[in-house]
Write an enzyme that holds these catalytic residues in place. Structure first.
Site, mmCIF file in Angstrom:
data_model
loop_
_atom_site.group_PDB
_atom_site.id
_atom_site.type_symbol
_atom_site.label_atom_id
_atom_site.label_comp_id
_atom_site.label_asym_id
_atom_site.label_seq_id
_atom_site.Cartn_x
_atom_site.Cartn_y
_atom_site.Cartn_z
ATOM 1 N N GLU A 129 8.404 -7.575 67.272
ATOM 2 C CA GLU A 129 7.282 -7.907 66.405
ATOM 3 C C GLU A 129 6.669 -6.572 65.987
ATOM 4 O O GLU A 129 6.395 -5.727 66.839
ATOM 5 C CB GLU A 129 6.257 -8.742 67.186
ATOM 6 C CG GLU A 129 5.189 -9.264 66.262
ATOM 7 C CD GLU A 129 4.104 -10.062 66.976
ATOM 8 O OE1 GLU A 129 4.284 -10.441 68.144
ATOM 9 O OE2 GLU A 129 3.070 -10.273 66.331
ATOM 10 N N ARG A 170 12.911 -8.794 82.575
ATOM 11 C CA ARG A 170 12.398 -7.648 81.843
ATOM 12 C C ARG A 170 12.316 -6.438 82.752
ATOM 13 O O ARG A 170 12.344 -6.559 83.979
ATOM 14 C CB ARG A 170 11.042 -7.963 81.214
ATOM 15 C CG ARG A 170 9.944 -8.307 82.202
ATOM 16 C CD ARG A 170 8.727 -8.868 81.487
ATOM 17 N NE ARG A 170 8.028 -7.873 80.697
ATOM 18 C CZ ARG A 170 7.825 -7.974 79.385
ATOM 19 N NH1 ARG A 170 8.238 -9.012 78.726
ATOM 20 N NH2 ARG A 170 7.168 -7.032 78.743
ATOM 21 N N LYS A 211 2.698 -3.651 74.810
ATOM 22 C CA LYS A 211 2.262 -3.017 73.561
ATOM 23 C C LYS A 211 0.747 -3.103 73.408
ATOM 24 O O LYS A 211 0.111 -2.184 72.920
ATOM 25 C CB LYS A 211 2.935 -3.710 72.369
ATOM 26 C CG LYS A 211 4.244 -3.081 71.980
ATOM 27 C CD LYS A 211 4.778 -3.711 70.711
ATOM 28 C CE LYS A 211 5.376 -5.072 71.030
ATOM 29 N NZ LYS A 211 6.011 -5.708 69.853
HETATM 30 P P1 ATP Z 1 5.104 -6.415 74.674
HETATM 31 O O1 ATP Z 1 4.846 -7.249 75.873
HETATM 32 O O2 ATP Z 1 5.195 -4.970 74.960
HETATM 33 O O3 ATP Z 1 4.209 -6.703 73.513
HETATM 34 P P2 ATP Z 1 6.938 -8.104 73.426
HETATM 35 O O4 ATP Z 1 7.948 -8.895 74.130
HETATM 36 O O5 ATP Z 1 5.798 -8.878 72.982
HETATM 37 O O6 ATP Z 1 6.565 -6.844 74.270
HETATM 38 P P3 ATP Z 1 8.517 -7.819 71.106
HETATM 39 O O7 ATP Z 1 8.334 -6.913 69.965
HETATM 40 O O8 ATP Z 1 8.394 -9.263 70.888
HETATM 41 O O9 ATP Z 1 7.506 -7.341 72.188
HETATM 42 O O10 ATP Z 1 9.863 -7.488 71.853
HETATM 43 C C1 ATP Z 1 11.101 -7.378 71.232
HETATM 44 C C2 ATP Z 1 12.171 -7.645 72.253
HETATM 45 O O11 ATP Z 1 12.066 -6.730 73.341
HETATM 46 C C3 ATP Z 1 12.028 -9.026 72.828
HETATM 47 O O12 ATP Z 1 13.309 -9.645 72.833
HETATM 48 C C4 ATP Z 1 11.522 -8.801 74.211
HETATM 49 O O13 ATP Z 1 11.947 -9.792 75.093
HETATM 50 C C5 ATP Z 1 12.091 -7.437 74.567
HETATM 51 N N1 ATP Z 1 11.264 -6.772 75.558
HETATM 52 C C6 ATP Z 1 9.952 -6.505 75.493
HETATM 53 N N2 ATP Z 1 9.514 -5.935 76.626
HETATM 54 C C7 ATP Z 1 10.580 -5.823 77.437
HETATM 55 C C8 ATP Z 1 10.787 -5.319 78.766
HETATM 56 N N3 ATP Z 1 9.796 -4.789 79.484
HETATM 57 N N4 ATP Z 1 12.036 -5.372 79.285
HETATM 58 C C9 ATP Z 1 13.056 -5.880 78.571
HETATM 59 N N5 ATP Z 1 12.933 -6.374 77.328
HETATM 60 C C10 ATP Z 1 11.719 -6.356 76.758
HETATM 61 MG MG MG Z 2 7.175 -10.851 71.985
#
Ligand code: ATP
Ligand code: MG
Length: 559
Positions: A35, A261, A271
């Site tokens: 995102e 994760r 983020k």
């Molecule tokens: P954040 O919690 O930092 O906002 P998010 O999952 O909301 O992370 P996205 O931009 O939606 O952020 O993430 C893109 C991809 O990265 C998703 O498929 C998510 O599952 C993966 N991802 C995010 N954080 C991790 C992590 N700590 N370990 C592995 N994969 C991750």
């Molecule tokens: Mg997400």
């Protein structure tokens, strides 16, 4: 690379490999779906390496798709930064960059399709009421009074929501699934919300935006994604992901597979929290070298290869809860730079030394290997003269027994040069040591002094040619392993006040024209990277990437 086994379990890779061997799977397609509401961090690197890695290993494609359904929090600047980070890590997405918003029109038609099938309705309940009606984990929900609206009324209301006739929050479109489903995600989930916001891709075209759940799987299906890999928190959403695929005229049926994760100690991987550190100016922008963002790690001196290696080392499993030791990440970068960074001498805390038996006009130059094992790195020239700088920490007035460096009356070898003896200590008015007077044993260049044991070797630079530079020393940004462990407490309380120390150092002349982002081992000190911003403007600033001591490798040996 320093060789050592790097394969850790990766159950998704194994699974796909079996599918292909059994002839059940043709070309695979994966995707990385960020995102655009912040910069990528080390957690995302795990997902990037996994998705792009699978495509690479099995000759498939990996798409980069922005999951851009929330215009209020998204920005073009984040899109640009994310693209740059993925490329920097060394991956190429197949085809153009994609956006979930490319599919808004199709999603809207599919929402109408669900309405016509009697599987979606416009609801007027307020968010609070909706929460009450939803029920709990132990109690079934209650159907909304608007659940039985006619197909015509629903189609008409949705169209009017779309063009902006209603206020935000006034209505939503919901799937009509099962208000008593044990899985709460199936209790008539929201498909569309009203948002009078301008979108970075679609401008003011839409006044309604699809939910994550109504967007994600369908985008996967439209792109022909075969394996939709995501983190474990989406496991409970999988029945809904599949419900949409089963109830819409989708062109393909991707499979969702969840993995654990990455959680790293002393590190925040959210983020939202990283954005707070940036917005509150607690750090110096998204690429502050103390942040676990990919751009921060890049600025700090991490190489793409070291991050990919780290992601390979941690493996991919479904077991959650583990906290990966940041020492493992340090190990990955250290072993890369050990093999690939040229050497240089740099004195972080300069202490002037006058070599009293060296003439004022004495000058000689040593030709020294750029790297002990890499002839391709050539030689560097190290000048020597009457005045040099050594590190304050390499001198002690009253040394303990095992101190083999410089002390009054004691001898030490200058790396690549002579053995010197400390004859006199000069102090300033405050009683601080300000200078040392030493003498050189001219018989010791390239050989040991006869009959005397000189154990210590220290680094130094010639004062006349030394280049002054700023060196930024980084430590963990937080003092505790899990700064956000306690959800009710403020993670800012755990900020490390000593996460950044700036020193004015003196480096050997070969560092004078270090290119931005070039990396060095400062002998006996650690690995450093020329700051990509400052060095472009002509100021010499080095960021410490990591020290020399490998705590992780040591712990592995001990077993
Ligand atoms: P954040 O919690 O930092 O906002 P998010 O999952 O909301 O992370 P996205 O931009 O939606 O952020 O993430 C893109 C991809 O990265 C998703 O498929 C998510 O599952 C993966 N991802 C995010 N954080 C991790 C992590 N700590 N370990 C592995 N994969 C991750
Ligand atoms: Mg997400």
């Amino acid at each position: 690379m320093t060789s050592e086994t790097t394969s850790a379990p990766n159950f998704i890779r194994n699974q796909i490999s079996e599918e292909i061997e059994a002839g059940r799977q043709g070309k695979i397609v994966t995707r990385f779906p960020p995102e655009p509401n912040g910069f990528l961090h080390i957690g995302h690197a795990k997902s990037i390496c996994l998705n792009f890695g699978l495509a690479e290993q099995f000759g498939g494609d990996c798409h980069l798709r922005f999951d851009d359904t929330n215009p209020a929090k998204e920005e073009q600047a984040y899109i640009d930064a994310i693209k740059e980070d993925v490329s920097w890590l060394g991956y190429e997405w197949a085809g153009d960059v994609r956006f979930a918003s490319d599919y808004f029109e199709t999603l809207y038609e599919w929402a109408q399709h669900l309405i016509r099938e009697g599987k979606a309705y416009v609801d007027d309940l307020s968010p609070e009421e909706m929460r009450e009606y939803r029920g709990t984990l132990t109690e079934a929900g209650t159907p909304s009074p608007y659940r039985e609206r006619s197909v015509e009324e629903n189609l008409n209301l949705l169209e009017r929501m779309r063009v902006g006739e209603f206020a935000e929050g006034e209505k939503v479109l919901r799937a009509k699934i099962d208000m008593a489903a044990p899985n709460i995600n199936l209790r008539d989930p929201i498909l569309y919300r009203i948002r009078h916001a301008s979108h970075h891709q679609t401008g003011d075209t839409w006044k309604i935006y699809p939910s994550y759940d109504f967007t994600h799987g369908q985008s996967d299906a439209l792109e022909g994604v075969t394996h939709s890999v995501c983190t474990l928190e989406f496991e409970d959403h999988r029945p809904l992901y599949e419900w949409f695929l089963d109830n819409l005229p989708v062109p393909a049926k991707p499979r969702q597979i969840e993995f654990a994760r990455l959680n790293l100690n002393y590190t925040l991987t959210s983020k939202r929290k990283l954005k707070l550190l940036v917005d509150e100016n607690i750090v110096d922008g998204w690429d502050d070298p103390r942040l676990p963002t990919l751009s921060g790690m890049r600025r700090r001196g991490y190489t793409p290869a070291s991050i990919r290696k780290f992601c390979e080392m941690i493996g991919v499993t479904r077991a959650d809860g583990g906290l990966v030791d940041i020492a493992m990440l340090y190990h990955a970068i250290r072993s890369d730079l050990e093999d690939n960074a040229p050497r240089a001498m740099c004195v972080l805390k300069p202490l002037k030394v006058v070599l009293t038996n060296v003439a004022e006009d004495f000058a000689e130059t040593y030709r020294v290997a750029g790297h002990p094992a890499r002839e391709d790195m050539g030689v560097r020239e190290i000048p020597f003269g009457r005045e040099i700088y050594i590190d304050r920490d390499d001198f002690m007035e009253e040394p303990p027994k095992k101190f083999f460096r410089l002390a009054p009356g004691k001898e030490v070898r200058l790396r690549n040069s002579y053995v010197i003896r400390c004859d006199e200590v000069i102090k300033d008015e405050a009683g601080e040591v300000s200078e040392l007077r030493c003498s050189v044993d001219f018989d010791t260049l390239g050989k040991n002094p006869e009959g005397r044991k000189v154990k210590g070797v220290i680094h130094w630079v010639s004062a006349a040619q030394a280049v002054p530079m700023e060196v930024r020393l980084y430590d963990n940004l937080f003092t505790v392993e899990q700064p956000d462990k306690d959800k009710d407490a403020d993670f800012l309380e755990h900020l490390n006040p000593e996460s950044l120390t700036v020193v004015q150092a003196m480096g050997e002349p070969s560092l004078a024209d270090a290119a931005p982002e070039s990396r060095f081992q400062f002998e006996r000190v650690g690995y450093f990277c020329a700051d990509r911003h400052a060095c472009r403007d002509g100021t010499l600033v080095f960021n410490r990437t990591v020290g020399l001591k490998d705590g992780w490798a040591k712990a592995q040996k001990k077993g």
